[in-house]
Design a protein around this motif. Structure first.
Motif, PDB file in Angstrom:
ATOM      1  N   HIS A   5     -10.544  90.744-111.249  1.00 29.00           N
ATOM      2  CA  HIS A   5      -9.615  91.235-110.235  1.00 29.00           C
ATOM      3  C   HIS A   5      -8.155  91.167-110.686  1.00 29.00           C
ATOM      4  CE1 HIS A   5     -12.260  92.618-107.174  1.00 29.00           C
ATOM      5  NE2 HIS A   5     -12.975  91.513-107.240  1.00 29.00           N
ATOM      6  N   ALA A  34      -8.109  94.289-112.784  1.00 31.70           N
ATOM      7  CA  ALA A  34      -8.289  95.458-111.926  1.00 31.70           C
ATOM      8  C   ALA A  34      -7.036  95.747-111.109  1.00 31.70           C
ATOM      9  CB  ALA A  34      -9.497  95.262-111.012  1.00 31.70           C
ATOM     10  N   ALA A  48      -5.191  99.140-111.225  1.00 30.94           N
ATOM     11  CA  ALA A  48      -5.024  99.893-109.982  1.00 30.94           C
ATOM     12  C   ALA A  48      -3.570 100.293-109.774  1.00 30.94           C
ATOM     13  CB  ALA A  48      -5.523  99.065-108.798  1.00 30.94           C
ATOM     14  N   TRP A  96      -8.641  99.054-105.139  1.00 31.15           N
ATOM     15  CA  TRP A  96      -8.759  97.673-105.605  1.00 31.15           C
ATOM     16  C   TRP A  96      -8.997  96.751-104.405  1.00 31.15           C
ATOM     17  CZ3 TRP A  96      -5.805  93.344-104.415  1.00 31.15           C
ATOM     18  CH2 TRP A  96      -6.154  92.189-105.099  1.00 31.15           C
ATOM     19  N   PHE A 152     -15.244  99.396-108.057  1.00 34.20           N
ATOM     20  CA  PHE A 152     -13.899  99.591-108.612  1.00 34.20           C
ATOM     21  C   PHE A 152     -13.962 100.476-109.855  1.00 34.20           C
ATOM     22  CE2 PHE A 152     -10.467  98.753-111.525  1.00 34.20           C
ATOM     23  CZ  PHE A 152      -9.369  98.969-110.702  1.00 34.20           C
TER      24      PHE A 152
END
Length: 121
Positions: free
Chosen positions: A67, A70, A74, A83, A102
């Motif tokens: 994350h 990501a 994003a 996201w 995602f």
């Protein structure tokens, strides 16, 4: 067919398969044991064994690492809302659903960006 287009179909199938299979396990459990039993998936018996602890620590770092990457991806692609959706899926369904979601959204954004670049070039 571009690599982006080739990646979309398998990512879509993995997303759907994980969404349905994870919910097929979790929802009946929560239905039988009440909504508070959702904590069992994160702080329940899994922490009582060494393999369970290892798996949870491992998955925790996967979630954090993914994350963090990501979110920056994003932002770069202008898809922060996707996201956020993948982040929500990760903690409401599971990482096996959140990551493919995602990546699928990312492939669509990359394809869109490439098309826009080709038009303006």
């Amino acid at each position: 067919m571009t690599p982006t287009q080739l990646a979309r179909k398998p990512l879509f199938y993995v997303f759907l398969a994980s969404l349905f299979t994870q919910n097929a396990v979790a929802l009946p459990y929560v239905y039988r044991n009440g909504w508070r039993s959702t904590a069992d998936f994160f702080v329940g018996d899994v922490w009582k064994t060494v393999p369970g602890k290892f798996a949870m620590v491992d998955l925790t770092f996967v979630v954090i690492g993914f994350h963090v990457w990501a979110l920056s991806e994003a932002r770069r692609l202008g898809m922060v809302r996707w996201w956020l959706a993948s982040f929500a899926l990760t903690f409401s369904v599971g990482i096996a659903t959140g990551i493919p979601f995602f990546l699928l959204a990312r492939e669509v954004a990359v394809e869109r960006q490439q098309a826009e670049t080709a038009i303006t070039a």
